[in-house]
Enzyme design. Structure first.
Site, short mmCIF file in Angstrom:
data_model
loop_
_atom_site.label_atom_id
_atom_site.label_comp_id
_atom_site.label_asym_id
_atom_site.label_seq_id
_atom_site.Cartn_x
_atom_site.Cartn_y
_atom_site.Cartn_z
N ASN A 1 0.63 -1.69 -0.24
CA ASN A 1 -0.10 0.28 0.47
C ASN A 1 1.09 1.49 -0.11
O ASN A 1 1.60 1.23 0.41
CB ASN A 1 -1.03 0.17 0.76
N LYS B 1 -0.03 4.46 -0.44
CA LYS B 1 -0.49 5.53 0.24
C LYS B 1 -0.23 6.15 -1.24
O LYS B 1 0.33 6.37 -2.03
CB LYS B 1 0.09 5.53 1.66
N HIS C 1 -9.27 1.79 5.02
CA HIS C 1 -7.78 2.10 5.64
C HIS C 1 -8.13 2.92 7.14
O HIS C 1 -9.13 3.86 6.56
CB HIS C 1 -6.49 2.83 5.06
N GLU D 1 -6.36 5.13 8.17
CA GLU D 1 -6.03 6.78 7.45
C GLU D 1 -6.91 7.35 6.98
O GLU D 1 -7.25 8.36 7.27
CB GLU D 1 -4.59 6.81 6.99
N GLU E 1 -5.39 -4.38 10.50
CA GLU E 1 -4.16 -3.30 11.19
C GLU E 1 -4.24 -2.40 11.92
O GLU E 1 -4.95 -1.77 11.75
CB GLU E 1 -4.01 -2.13 9.61
N GLY F 1 3.13 2.02 10.32
CA GLY F 1 4.05 3.77 10.81
C GLY F 1 4.93 4.16 11.65
O GLY F 1 5.63 4.37 11.44
N SER G 1 3.75 -2.14 10.30
CA SER G 1 4.98 -2.43 9.91
C SER G 1 5.55 -3.58 9.94
O SER G 1 6.84 -4.56 10.42
CB SER G 1 5.88 -2.15 11.81
N GLY H 1 5.49 1.45 4.35
CA GLY H 1 6.39 1.96 4.30
C GLY H 1 7.68 0.60 3.56
O GLY H 1 8.46 1.03 2.46
P1 13P Z 1 3.30 0.32 7.49
O1 13P Z 1 3.80 -0.82 6.94
O2 13P Z 1 4.07 1.67 6.88
O3 13P Z 1 3.20 0.45 9.26
O4 13P Z 1 1.84 0.22 7.15
C1 13P Z 1 0.83 -0.65 6.98
C2 13P Z 1 -0.14 0.29 6.27
O5 13P Z 1 -1.11 0.98 7.14
C3 13P Z 1 -0.75 -0.69 5.25
O6 13P Z 1 -1.93 -0.14 4.33
#
Ligand code: 13P
Length: 253
Positions: free
Chosen positions: A9, A11, A97, A99, A169, A175, A215, A237
Protein backbone atom coordinates in the site's frame (compact mmCIF):
# COMPACT_ATOMS: atom_id res chain seq x y z
CA UNK A 1 -5.74 -23.71 1.00
CA UNK A 2 -5.49 -19.93 1.12
CA UNK A 3 -2.86 -18.52 -1.22
CA UNK A 4 -0.69 -15.93 0.61
CA UNK A 5 -1.22 -12.38 -0.65
CA UNK A 6 1.65 -9.93 -0.24
CA UNK A 7 0.21 -6.52 -1.03
CA UNK A 8 1.89 -3.15 -0.91
CA UNK A 9 0.00 0.00 0.00
CA UNK A 10 2.01 2.92 -1.28
CA UNK A 11 -0.31 5.51 0.28
CA UNK A 12 0.48 9.02 -1.04
CA UNK A 13 3.98 8.24 -2.28
CA UNK A 14 5.76 8.23 -5.67
CA UNK A 15 4.97 10.22 -8.82
CA UNK A 16 4.01 8.11 -11.82
CA UNK A 17 7.55 8.19 -13.21
CA UNK A 18 8.97 7.19 -9.82
CA UNK A 19 6.44 4.35 -9.90
CA UNK A 20 7.72 3.23 -13.32
CA UNK A 21 11.32 3.44 -12.06
CA UNK A 22 10.37 1.24 -9.10
CA UNK A 23 8.86 -1.35 -11.43
CA UNK A 24 11.94 -1.28 -13.66
CA UNK A 25 13.93 -2.38 -10.62
CA UNK A 26 11.32 -4.62 -9.01
CA UNK A 27 9.72 -6.60 -11.85
CA UNK A 28 12.90 -8.55 -12.79
CA UNK A 29 13.06 -9.69 -9.15
CA UNK A 30 9.71 -11.44 -9.63
CA UNK A 31 11.12 -13.77 -12.26
CA UNK A 32 11.03 -17.26 -10.84
CA UNK A 33 8.44 -16.38 -8.20
CA UNK A 34 5.61 -18.88 -8.56
CA UNK A 35 2.33 -16.99 -8.89
CA UNK A 36 0.57 -20.21 -7.94
CA UNK A 37 2.18 -20.02 -4.49
CA UNK A 38 1.96 -16.31 -3.73
CA UNK A 39 -0.15 -13.43 -4.99
CA UNK A 40 1.66 -10.11 -5.28
CA UNK A 41 0.01 -6.70 -5.51
CA UNK A 42 0.71 -3.00 -5.12
CA UNK A 43 -1.96 -0.46 -4.21
CA UNK A 44 -0.90 2.88 -5.70
CA UNK A 45 -2.17 6.43 -6.26
CA UNK A 46 -4.88 6.67 -8.94
CA UNK A 47 -2.72 8.70 -11.29
CA UNK A 48 -0.13 5.90 -11.58
CA UNK A 49 -2.51 2.97 -11.98
CA UNK A 50 -2.78 2.77 -15.75
CA UNK A 51 0.95 3.15 -16.38
CA UNK A 52 1.82 0.64 -13.67
CA UNK A 53 -0.66 -1.95 -14.93
CA UNK A 54 0.65 -1.57 -18.49
CA UNK A 55 4.25 -1.86 -17.27
CA UNK A 56 3.48 -4.92 -15.13
CA UNK A 57 1.58 -6.77 -17.87
CA UNK A 58 2.93 -10.28 -18.34
CA UNK A 59 4.30 -10.43 -14.77
CA UNK A 60 2.51 -11.81 -11.69
CA UNK A 61 2.27 -8.33 -10.17
CA UNK A 62 -1.26 -6.96 -9.81
CA UNK A 63 -2.02 -3.29 -9.44
CA UNK A 64 -4.83 -1.85 -7.31
CA UNK A 65 -6.28 1.42 -6.08
CA UNK A 66 -6.23 2.71 -2.50
CA UNK A 67 -9.81 4.02 -2.50
CA UNK A 68 -12.82 4.47 -4.76
CA UNK A 69 -16.22 6.16 -4.76
CA UNK A 70 -19.49 4.22 -4.65
CA UNK A 71 -21.40 5.93 -7.46
CA UNK A 72 -21.03 4.81 -11.08
CA UNK A 73 -20.65 8.28 -12.60
CA UNK A 74 -21.98 11.80 -12.38
CA UNK A 75 -21.51 15.09 -10.60
CA UNK A 76 -19.06 14.01 -7.89
CA UNK A 77 -16.13 16.34 -8.46
CA UNK A 78 -12.80 14.76 -7.66
CA UNK A 79 -14.06 11.22 -7.15
CA UNK A 80 -13.03 8.04 -9.01
CA UNK A 81 -15.51 5.25 -9.82
CA UNK A 82 -14.73 1.51 -9.70
CA UNK A 83 -15.25 1.05 -13.45
CA UNK A 84 -12.53 3.69 -14.08
CA UNK A 85 -10.15 1.76 -11.84
CA UNK A 86 -10.99 -1.47 -13.62
CA UNK A 87 -10.51 0.16 -17.04
CA UNK A 88 -7.05 1.32 -15.92
CA UNK A 89 -6.05 -2.34 -15.50
CA UNK A 90 -6.40 -2.66 -11.72
CA UNK A 91 -7.68 -5.84 -10.13
CA UNK A 92 -8.31 -4.74 -6.53
CA UNK A 93 -9.12 -1.75 -4.34
CA UNK A 94 -8.01 -1.19 -0.75
CA UNK A 95 -10.95 0.29 1.19
CA UNK A 96 -11.52 1.49 4.72
CA UNK A 97 -7.90 2.08 5.62
CA UNK A 98 -7.62 3.56 9.11
CA UNK A 99 -6.02 6.69 7.61
CA UNK A 100 -9.20 7.17 5.59
CA UNK A 101 -11.31 6.65 8.70
CA UNK A 102 -9.15 9.11 10.61
CA UNK A 103 -8.62 11.90 8.05
CA UNK A 104 -11.46 11.53 5.55
CA UNK A 105 -14.44 10.54 7.66
CA UNK A 106 -14.82 6.99 6.37
CA UNK A 107 -17.30 4.88 8.31
CA UNK A 108 -18.55 1.29 8.11
CA UNK A 109 -21.42 2.65 5.99
CA UNK A 110 -19.25 4.37 3.37
CA UNK A 111 -16.85 1.41 3.27
CA UNK A 112 -19.81 -0.93 2.73
CA UNK A 113 -21.14 1.20 -0.14
CA UNK A 114 -17.71 1.20 -1.76
CA UNK A 115 -17.43 -2.57 -1.39
CA UNK A 116 -20.84 -3.12 -3.00
CA UNK A 117 -19.86 -0.85 -5.88
CA UNK A 118 -16.43 -2.35 -6.60
CA UNK A 119 -17.66 -5.95 -6.39
CA UNK A 120 -20.17 -5.14 -9.15
CA UNK A 121 -17.23 -4.46 -11.44
CA UNK A 122 -15.42 -7.70 -10.65
CA UNK A 123 -12.77 -5.99 -8.54
CA UNK A 124 -11.43 -7.52 -5.33
CA UNK A 125 -12.02 -5.49 -2.16
CA UNK A 126 -9.21 -5.43 0.40
CA UNK A 127 -11.19 -4.33 3.44
CA UNK A 128 -9.17 -2.88 6.32
CA UNK A 129 -10.19 -3.42 9.94
CA UNK A 130 -8.45 -2.79 13.25
CA UNK A 131 -8.45 -1.02 16.59
CA UNK A 132 -6.64 2.07 17.84
CA UNK A 133 -4.28 1.99 20.82
CA UNK A 134 -6.94 3.53 23.09
CA UNK A 135 -9.42 0.87 22.03
CA UNK A 136 -6.90 -1.91 22.66
CA UNK A 137 -6.04 -0.52 26.09
CA UNK A 138 -9.76 -0.37 26.89
CA UNK A 139 -9.96 -4.07 25.97
CA UNK A 140 -12.15 -3.31 22.96
CA UNK A 141 -9.99 -4.75 20.17
CA UNK A 142 -12.31 -7.68 19.44
CA UNK A 143 -15.47 -5.57 19.66
CA UNK A 144 -14.01 -3.05 17.17
CA UNK A 145 -12.87 -5.77 14.77
CA UNK A 146 -16.31 -7.41 14.92
CA UNK A 147 -18.01 -4.06 14.30
CA UNK A 148 -15.73 -3.29 11.34
CA UNK A 149 -16.33 -6.70 9.76
CA UNK A 150 -20.10 -6.81 10.23
CA UNK A 151 -20.52 -3.17 9.20
CA UNK A 152 -18.29 -3.36 6.12
CA UNK A 153 -19.80 -6.64 4.89
CA UNK A 154 -23.45 -5.74 5.54
CA UNK A 155 -25.64 -7.21 2.80
CA UNK A 156 -22.68 -8.73 0.91
CA UNK A 157 -23.71 -12.11 -0.51
CA UNK A 158 -21.79 -15.24 0.48
CA UNK A 159 -20.88 -15.79 -3.16
CA UNK A 160 -19.14 -12.41 -3.27
CA UNK A 161 -16.79 -13.29 -0.39
CA UNK A 162 -14.46 -14.93 -2.91
CA UNK A 163 -13.65 -11.37 -3.99
CA UNK A 164 -13.14 -10.03 -0.48
CA UNK A 165 -9.86 -9.98 1.45
CA UNK A 166 -9.71 -8.66 5.01
CA UNK A 167 -6.66 -6.77 6.28
CA UNK A 168 -6.22 -6.52 10.04
CA UNK A 169 -4.21 -3.39 10.73
CA UNK A 170 -3.92 -2.43 14.38
CA UNK A 171 -3.70 1.36 14.13
CA UNK A 172 -0.99 1.49 16.82
CA UNK A 173 1.29 -0.63 14.62
CA UNK A 174 0.99 1.42 11.41
CA UNK A 175 4.12 3.34 10.49
CA UNK A 176 5.31 3.17 14.09
CA UNK A 177 7.83 0.36 13.79
CA UNK A 178 5.79 -1.32 16.53
CA UNK A 179 4.54 -4.63 15.14
CA UNK A 180 1.86 -6.74 16.73
CA UNK A 181 3.56 -9.83 18.14
CA UNK A 182 2.72 -13.02 16.25
CA UNK A 183 0.57 -14.04 19.22
CA UNK A 184 -1.33 -10.75 19.18
CA UNK A 185 -1.85 -10.96 15.42
CA UNK A 186 -2.94 -14.60 15.55
CA UNK A 187 -5.41 -13.91 18.34
CA UNK A 188 -7.24 -11.22 16.37
CA UNK A 189 -6.99 -13.05 13.06
CA UNK A 190 -8.58 -16.14 14.62
CA UNK A 191 -11.28 -13.92 16.10
CA UNK A 192 -11.88 -12.26 12.72
CA UNK A 193 -12.21 -15.68 11.10
CA UNK A 194 -14.70 -16.75 13.76
CA UNK A 195 -16.68 -13.58 13.07
CA UNK A 196 -16.70 -14.50 9.37
CA UNK A 197 -17.78 -18.01 10.26
CA UNK A 198 -20.69 -16.70 12.34
CA UNK A 199 -21.78 -14.55 9.37
CA UNK A 200 -21.11 -16.88 6.43
CA UNK A 201 -20.31 -20.35 7.77
CA UNK A 202 -17.06 -22.21 8.27
CA UNK A 203 -16.31 -23.02 4.61
CA UNK A 204 -16.32 -19.38 3.54
CA UNK A 205 -14.45 -18.29 6.67
CA UNK A 206 -11.78 -20.91 5.94
CA UNK A 207 -11.43 -19.75 2.34
CA UNK A 208 -11.22 -16.01 3.03
CA UNK A 209 -7.81 -14.45 3.35
CA UNK A 210 -6.96 -12.20 6.28
CA UNK A 211 -3.82 -10.11 5.82
CA UNK A 212 -1.82 -8.49 8.60
CA UNK A 213 -0.70 -4.87 8.26
CA UNK A 214 1.39 -2.68 10.54
CA UNK A 215 5.17 -2.39 10.28
CA UNK A 216 5.55 -5.72 8.49
CA UNK A 217 9.13 -5.92 7.24
CA UNK A 218 11.77 -8.44 6.12
CA UNK A 219 12.78 -9.09 9.74
CA UNK A 220 9.34 -10.06 11.03
CA UNK A 221 7.54 -11.42 7.96
CA UNK A 222 8.44 -15.07 8.53
CA UNK A 223 7.15 -15.26 12.09
CA UNK A 224 3.96 -13.38 11.24
CA UNK A 225 3.32 -15.56 8.19
CA UNK A 226 3.86 -18.65 10.34
CA UNK A 227 0.65 -17.82 12.24
CA UNK A 228 -2.07 -20.17 11.02
CA UNK A 229 -4.62 -17.41 10.42
CA UNK A 230 -2.27 -14.82 8.88
CA UNK A 231 -2.63 -15.16 5.10
CA UNK A 232 -0.48 -12.32 3.86
CA UNK A 233 0.51 -8.75 4.50
CA UNK A 234 -0.64 -5.25 3.67
CA UNK A 235 2.61 -3.36 3.67
CA UNK A 236 3.24 0.37 3.74
CA UNK A 237 6.81 1.60 4.22
CA UNK A 238 8.62 -1.61 3.26
CA UNK A 239 6.70 -1.79 -0.05
CA UNK A 240 8.30 1.46 -1.21
CA UNK A 241 11.76 -0.14 -1.39
CA UNK A 242 12.41 -2.83 -4.03
CA UNK A 243 14.91 -4.68 -1.77
CA UNK A 244 12.53 -4.92 1.16
CA UNK A 245 9.45 -5.69 -0.89
CA UNK A 246 11.29 -8.45 -2.74
CA UNK A 247 12.21 -10.05 0.60
CA UNK A 248 8.58 -9.88 1.71
CA UNK A 249 7.33 -11.43 -1.52
CA UNK A 250 9.93 -14.22 -1.14
CA UNK A 251 9.18 -14.86 2.53
CA UNK A 252 8.61 -18.56 1.89
CA UNK A 253 11.58 -19.18 -0.39
P1 13P B 1 3.45 0.34 7.50
O1 13P B 1 3.84 -0.99 6.89
O2 13P B 1 4.22 1.50 6.97
O3 13P B 1 3.36 0.27 8.99
O4 13P B 1 1.93 0.62 6.97
C1 13P B 1 0.98 -0.37 7.14
C2 13P B 1 -0.23 0.04 6.40
O5 13P B 1 -0.93 0.96 6.81
C3 13P B 1 -0.56 -0.69 5.17
O6 13P B 1 -1.84 -0.38 4.73
Amino acid sequence: MRKPFICGNWKMNKTWNEAVDFLGDFLPRLQGVDGGKVQVGIGAPFISLERMATTAKGSILEIGAENCFWEEKGAFTGEIAPNMIKAAGSTFVIIGHSERRQYFGETNETINKKLVALLKHGLVGVVCIGETLAQREADQAEAVVKDHITGSLKGIAADDLKNVVLAYEPVWAIGTGKTASPAQAQEIHAFARKTLSDLYGAAIADATRILYGGSMNPANVKELMACPDVDGGLIGGAALKPDDFEKLVKFNQ
